[in-house]
Design an enzyme around this catalytic site. Structure first.
Site, PDB file in Angstrom:
ATOM      1  N   TYR A 142       0.826  -1.205   0.000  1.00 20.17           N
ATOM      2  CA  TYR A 142       0.000   0.000   0.000  1.00 20.17           C
ATOM      3  C   TYR A 142       0.863   1.259   0.000  1.00 20.17           C
ATOM      4  O   TYR A 142       0.457   2.293  -0.517  1.00 20.17           O
ATOM      5  CB  TYR A 142      -0.910   0.032   1.234  1.00 20.17           C
ATOM      6  N   ASP A 223      -3.268 -18.311   0.749  1.00 16.04           N
ATOM      7  CA  ASP A 223      -4.259 -18.976  -0.117  1.00 16.04           C
ATOM      8  C   ASP A 223      -4.973 -20.081   0.655  1.00 16.04           C
ATOM      9  O   ASP A 223      -6.204 -20.218   0.610  1.00 16.04           O
ATOM     10  CB  ASP A 223      -3.616 -19.516  -1.408  1.00 16.04           C
TER      11      ASP A 223
HETATM   12  C1  IPM Z   1     -10.400  -1.196   3.972  1.00 14.61           C
HETATM   13  C2  IPM Z   1     -10.622  -0.593   2.617  1.00 14.61           C
HETATM   14  C3  IPM Z   1      -9.441   0.300   2.281  1.00 14.61           C
HETATM   15  C4  IPM Z   1      -8.193  -0.545   2.267  1.00 14.61           C
HETATM   16  C5  IPM Z   1      -9.617   1.076   0.967  1.00 14.61           C
HETATM   17  C6  IPM Z   1     -10.863   1.915   0.953  1.00 14.61           C
HETATM   18  C7  IPM Z   1      -8.412   1.915   0.644  1.00 14.61           C
HETATM   19  O1  IPM Z   1     -10.809  -1.590   1.674  1.00 14.61           O
HETATM   20  O2  IPM Z   1     -10.258  -0.422   4.946  1.00 14.61           O
HETATM   21  O3  IPM Z   1     -10.389  -2.419   4.074  1.00 14.61           O
HETATM   22  O4  IPM Z   1      -7.894  -1.195   1.259  1.00 14.61           O
HETATM   23  O5  IPM Z   1      -7.495  -0.569   3.286  1.00 14.61           O
END
Ligand code: IPM
Ligand code: MG
Length: 356
Positions: A142, A223
């Site tokens: 991320y 998985d």
């Molecule tokens: C979550 C959501 C977020 C993430 C998105 C909205 C960026 O899916 O909080 O699980 O991927 O963390």
């Protein structure tokens, strides 16, 4: 006690469900003699529309100077084509990073009244489902470097997934400590047969597990875990995993109980400040109709009282109130069952508040 709460309703059904959580918090304040001050901040698409950015610097400062943050949901199709730097979701990631909320706790619990809403057969969920996913929230793919470049005449995109030993260790500690407070069983989920980050993850978790001999520790591949969650969900207690695996597995786990609308979450740092939000999204298709399920948000507010404000009694009062309302047969559309009474989002909030 006096607490100031940054309230971020966000987009879609966000404002509706947040209003119900605030209704319940007000009742708690009243009953237990606390004072909650709410500072509202725009986040996501609504902020893009107003200010051209998904969260303003002032908004971020309000979050940083609050005792805790309560969030609804962000995003929607209207903003899907915004450039990546100003996407609605970007603000959510920015708040997680700025507040250093590295530990995301996502409990999945089967409410006995809702067992028939689960898509799984009675014999699979018969053992009950009560698991907690501890998701690493400020690292991995991320937040690693990203780029799209032109190589030999075609576009090539890259997302890097970095993890340092210290990042793994700090989320590992949260998971082991959490397991100690529950049933002392921890499954660490990775993809160590393929990923280098997972091999470091596993090595670090093994080192930590020596410090927690009472915790029954095991490793599992992501998985296979996805499969086991459906096959035999009762075997899990605490699951710890990296950011993206946790994102995926927590959506899967939430469905075991029938509705994602019931599921709260807490994102924590090393201090007491946290961010609390339901795990579902902004559900733009039902926004403004007053039919959303506010219970995930109300239960998130309960987690805030427990984890950030040290108000365990008040948190339990909310959880009991939710239980009673379900026991009496009140349901929003998403969890509607035969012979139950269908209520709106705001009616559900009022029912819970009145039970306190
Ligand atoms: C979550 C959501 C977020 C993430 C998105 C909205 C960026 O899916 O909080 O699980 O991927 O963390
Ligand atoms: Mg998700």
């Amino acid at each position: 006690m006096k607490k100031n709460i940054a309230v971020l309703p966000g987009d879609g059904i966000g404002p509706e469900i947040i209003a119900e959580a605030v209704k319940v918090l007000d009742k708690i304040a009243d009953k237990y003699g606390h004072e909650f001050e709410y500072n509202y901040v725009d986040i996501g698409g609504c902020s893009i529309d107003k200010y051209g950015v998904p969260i303003t610097n002032e908004g971020m400062e309000i979050c940083k100077s609050s005792d805790s943050v309560l969030l609804g949901a962000v995003g929607g199709p209207k903003w899907d084509n915004c450039p990546p730097e100003i996407r609605a979701e970007k603000a959510l990631l920015a708040v997680r990073k700025e507040l250093n909320l590295f530990a995301n706790l996502r409990p999945t619990k089967l409410f006995k009244y809702l067992a028939s809403s689960s898509p799984l057969k009675e014999e699979v969920i018969g053992g009950g489902i009560d698991l907690l996913i501890v998701r690493e929230l400020t690292g991995g793919v991320y937040f690693g470097a990203k780029k799209t470049e032109n190589i030999d005449g075609q576009l090539v995109a890259t997302d890097i997934m970095p993890y340092s030993e210290s990042e793994i260790e700090r989320i590992g500690r949260v998971a082991f400590e959490t397991a100690m407070k529950r049933n002392k069983k921890l499954t660490s989920v990775d993809k160590a047969n393929v990923l280098e980050t997972s091999r470091l993850w596993r090595k670090t978790m093994h080192r930590l597990s020596n410090e927690y001999p009472e915790v029954e520790y095991s490793d599992a591949l992501v998985d296979s875990t996805a499969m086991q969650l459906i096959k035999n969900p009762s075997q899990f207690d605490v699951i710890v995993t990296e950011n993206m695996f946790g994102d995926i597995l927590s959506d899967e786990a939430s469905m075991l109980t029938g509705s994602i609308g019931m599921m709260p979450s807490a994102s924590l740092s090393s201090g007491t400040r946290g961010m609390y939000e339901p795990i579902h999204g902004s559900a733009p298709d039902i926004a403004g109709l007053n039919i959303a399920n506010p219970l995930g948000t109300i239960l998130s507010a309960a987690m805030m009282l427990r984890y950030s404000f040290d108000m365990a009694e008040e948190a339990e009062a909310i959880e009991r109130a939710v239980d009673k309302v379900l026991d009496e047969g009140y349901r929003t559309g998403d969890i509607m069952q035969e012979n139950c009474k269908k209520v709106t989002c705001s009616e559900m909030g009022t029912l819970v508040a009145n039970k306190l």
